[in-house]
Design a protein around this motif. Structure first.
Motif, PDB file in Angstrom:
ATOM      1  N   VAL A  84       0.820  -1.214   0.000  1.00 12.92           N
ATOM      2  CA  VAL A  84       0.000   0.000   0.000  1.00 12.92           C
ATOM      3  C   VAL A  84       0.861   1.275   0.000  1.00 12.92           C
ATOM      4  CG1 VAL A  84      -0.403   0.340   2.490  1.00 12.92           C
ATOM      5  CG2 VAL A  84      -2.192   0.903   0.861  1.00 12.92           C
ATOM      6  N   THR A  85       1.986   1.255   0.685  1.00 12.59           N
ATOM      7  CA  THR A  85       2.839   2.447   0.671  1.00 12.59           C
ATOM      8  C   THR A  85       3.586   2.575  -0.650  1.00 12.59           C
ATOM      9  OG1 THR A  85       4.594   1.251   1.863  1.00 12.59           O
ATOM     10  CG2 THR A  85       3.099   2.622   3.180  1.00 12.59           C
ATOM     11  N   SER A  86       3.800   1.473  -1.326  1.00 13.54           N
ATOM     12  CA  SER A  86       4.450   1.510  -2.634  1.00 13.54           C
ATOM     13  C   SER A  86       3.565   2.192  -3.682  1.00 13.54           C
ATOM     14  CB  SER A  86       4.802   0.093  -3.085  1.00 13.54           C
ATOM     15  OG  SER A  86       5.429   0.118  -4.330  1.00 13.54           O
ATOM     16  N   ILE A  87       2.250   2.069  -3.524  1.00 11.68           N
ATOM     17  CA  ILE A  87       1.334   2.721  -4.463  1.00 11.68           C
ATOM     18  C   ILE A  87       1.619   4.223  -4.483  1.00 11.68           C
ATOM     19  CG2 ILE A  87      -1.068   3.289  -4.987  1.00 11.68           C
ATOM     20  CD1 ILE A  87      -1.812   0.641  -3.486  1.00 11.68           C
ATOM     21  N   GLY A  88       1.565   4.834  -3.330  1.00 11.10           N
ATOM     22  CA  GLY A  88       1.790   6.275  -3.232  1.00 11.10           C
ATOM     23  C   GLY A  88       3.188   6.686  -3.626  1.00 11.10           C
ATOM     24  N   ILE A 130       3.415   6.689  -7.400  1.00 14.36           N
ATOM     25  CA  ILE A 130       2.659   7.810  -7.953  1.00 14.36           C
ATOM     26  C   ILE A 130       3.466   9.100  -7.801  1.00 14.36           C
ATOM     27  CG2 ILE A 130       0.613   9.269  -7.648  1.00 14.36           C
ATOM     28  CD1 ILE A 130      -0.927   6.639  -6.995  1.00 14.36           C
ATOM     29  N   ARG A 131       4.079   9.292  -6.649  1.00 18.14           N
ATOM     30  CA  ARG A 131       4.916  10.468  -6.432  1.00 18.14           C
ATOM     31  C   ARG A 131       6.091  10.502  -7.400  1.00 18.14           C
ATOM     32  NH1 ARG A 131       4.890  14.086  -2.067  1.00 18.14           N
ATOM     33  NH2 ARG A 131       2.701  14.394  -1.617  1.00 18.14           N
ATOM     34  N   GLU A 132       6.708   9.354  -7.613  1.00 20.45           N
ATOM     35  CA  GLU A 132       7.816   9.294  -8.578  1.00 20.45           C
ATOM     36  C   GLU A 132       7.333   9.632  -9.979  1.00 20.45           C
ATOM     37  OE1 GLU A 132      10.708   6.110  -8.599  1.00 20.45           O
ATOM     38  OE2 GLU A 132      10.102   5.565  -6.563  1.00 20.45           O
ATOM     39  N   ALA A 133       6.131   9.188 -10.321  1.00 20.47           N
ATOM     40  CA  ALA A 133       5.580   9.446 -11.653  1.00 20.47           C
ATOM     41  C   ALA A 133       5.356  10.938 -11.897  1.00 20.47           C
ATOM     42  CB  ALA A 133       4.276   8.681 -11.844  1.00 20.47           C
ATOM     43  N   GLU A 134       5.112  11.683 -10.835  1.00 21.22           N
ATOM     44  CA  GLU A 134       4.881  13.126 -10.970  1.00 21.22           C
ATOM     45  C   GLU A 134       6.072  13.834 -11.620  1.00 21.22           C
ATOM     46  OE1 GLU A 134       3.807  14.787  -7.189  1.00 21.22           O
ATOM     47  OE2 GLU A 134       2.029  13.518  -7.020  1.00 21.22           O
ATOM     48  N   PHE A 135       7.244  13.309 -11.406  1.00 19.71           N
ATOM     49  CA  PHE A 135       8.457  13.905 -11.967  1.00 19.71           C
ATOM     50  C   PHE A 135       9.174  12.916 -12.880  1.00 19.71           C
ATOM     51  CE2 PHE A 135       7.605  16.449  -8.219  1.00 19.71           C
ATOM     52  CZ  PHE A 135       7.707  17.725  -8.753  1.00 19.71           C
ATOM     53  N   SER A 156       2.081   2.042 -13.738  1.00 20.18           N
ATOM     54  CA  SER A 156       1.807   0.606 -13.874  1.00 20.18           C
ATOM     55  C   SER A 156       2.276  -0.159 -12.641  1.00 20.18           C
ATOM     56  CB  SER A 156       2.481   0.048 -15.128  1.00 20.18           C
ATOM     57  OG  SER A 156       1.922   0.618 -16.280  1.00 20.18           O
ATOM     58  N   ILE A 157       3.396   0.241 -12.089  1.00 20.91           N
ATOM     59  CA  ILE A 157       3.867  -0.379 -10.842  1.00 20.91           C
ATOM     60  C   ILE A 157       2.862  -0.106  -9.723  1.00 20.91           C
ATOM     61  CG2 ILE A 157       5.648  -0.329  -9.049  1.00 20.91           C
ATOM     62  CD1 ILE A 157       7.678   0.211 -11.365  1.00 20.91           C
ATOM     63  N   SER A 158       2.352   1.118  -9.659  1.00 21.47           N
ATOM     64  CA  SER A 158       1.330   1.447  -8.659  1.00 21.47           C
ATOM     65  C   SER A 158       0.105   0.564  -8.830  1.00 21.47           C
ATOM     66  CB  SER A 158       0.921   2.920  -8.764  1.00 21.47           C
ATOM     67  OG  SER A 158       1.958   3.749  -8.340  1.00 21.47           O
ATOM     68  N   LEU A 159      -0.286   0.336 -10.063  1.00 27.13           N
ATOM     69  CA  LEU A 159      -1.429  -0.521 -10.359  1.00 27.13           C
ATOM     70  C   LEU A 159      -1.179  -1.948  -9.863  1.00 27.13           C
ATOM     71  CD1 LEU A 159      -4.144  -1.059 -11.712  1.00 27.13           C
ATOM     72  CD2 LEU A 159      -2.933  -1.199 -13.903  1.00 27.13           C
ATOM     73  N   LYS A 160      -0.007  -2.468 -10.128  1.00 29.91           N
ATOM     74  CA  LYS A 160       0.340  -3.817  -9.656  1.00 29.91           C
ATOM     75  C   LYS A 160       0.312  -3.881  -8.132  1.00 29.91           C
ATOM     76  CE  LYS A 160       3.365  -4.925 -13.531  1.00 29.91           C
ATOM     77  NZ  LYS A 160       4.757  -5.217 -13.912  1.00 29.91           N
ATOM     78  N   GLU A 161       0.817  -2.856  -7.495  1.00 27.16           N
ATOM     79  CA  GLU A 161       0.847  -2.821  -6.029  1.00 27.16           C
ATOM     80  C   GLU A 161      -0.564  -2.725  -5.454  1.00 27.16           C
ATOM     81  OE1 GLU A 161       3.421  -3.404  -4.099  1.00 27.16           O
ATOM     82  OE2 GLU A 161       4.940  -3.392  -5.659  1.00 27.16           O
ATOM     83  N   ALA A 162      -1.442  -1.993  -6.116  1.00 27.10           N
ATOM     84  CA  ALA A 162      -2.837  -1.897  -5.669  1.00 27.10           C
ATOM     85  C   ALA A 162      -3.506  -3.271  -5.755  1.00 27.10           C
ATOM     86  CB  ALA A 162      -3.589  -0.867  -6.502  1.00 27.10           C
ATOM     87  N   ASN A 163      -3.214  -3.995  -6.815  1.00 25.94           N
ATOM     88  CA  ASN A 163      -3.749  -5.343  -6.953  1.00 25.94           C
ATOM     89  C   ASN A 163      -3.184  -6.266  -5.878  1.00 25.94           C
ATOM     90  OD1 ASN A 163      -5.380  -7.268  -8.449  1.00 25.94           O
ATOM     91  ND2 ASN A 163      -3.434  -8.190  -9.029  1.00 25.94           N
ATOM     92  N   GLU A 164      -1.904  -6.131  -5.601  1.00 28.90           N
ATOM     93  CA  GLU A 164      -1.291  -6.940  -4.539  1.00 28.90           C
ATOM     94  C   GLU A 164      -1.915  -6.620  -3.184  1.00 28.90           C
ATOM     95  OE1 GLU A 164       2.942  -7.561  -2.238  1.00 28.90           O
ATOM     96  OE2 GLU A 164       3.029  -6.940  -4.328  1.00 28.90           O
TER      97      GLU A 164
END
Length: 99
Positions: free
Chosen positions: A25-29, A32-37, A49-57
């Motif tokens: 769950v903390t990897s999702i955020g 997303i923060r990394e994606a901002e930049f 896409s990594i956030s999406l995988k982590e949300a599924n996990e």
């Protein structure tokens, strides 16, 4: 879900699944923060896409915690619903970015 982790680890003495839940769950955020930049569109898509995988996990760990009776149905339904909403948002973002 950080508070759920605290509850599971400190009060119920469940350390393995709750720690995995916390990591996913903390990897999702974080992604997303990394994606901002992101350095490129491809980098952005990769991080989201990594956030999406982590949300599924995350849902996987919630399922296990529910099935092993560490969390009740109300808690499970609440967090699963939020996770599913996050997945829908991330799918939409990734699809839009790819177009």
């Amino acid at each position: 879900m950080v508070n759920l982790y605290r509850e599971l680890a400190y009060n119920q003495k469940e350390y393995v699944m709750s720690k995995q839940l916390l990591k996913s769950v903390t990897s999702i955020g974080a992604n997303i923060r990394e994606a901002e930049f992101a350095q490129s569109k491809l980098d952005f898509i990769n991080k989201m896409s990594i956030s999406l995988k982590e949300a599924n996990e995350t849902i996987y760990w919630l399922d296990l915690l529910f099935e092993t009776k560490f969390i009740d149905k109300k808690t499970f339904d609440n967090y699963k619903s939020k996770s599913e909403e996050m997945i829908k948002l991330l799918v939409s973002i990734v699809k839009s970015a790819k177009e």
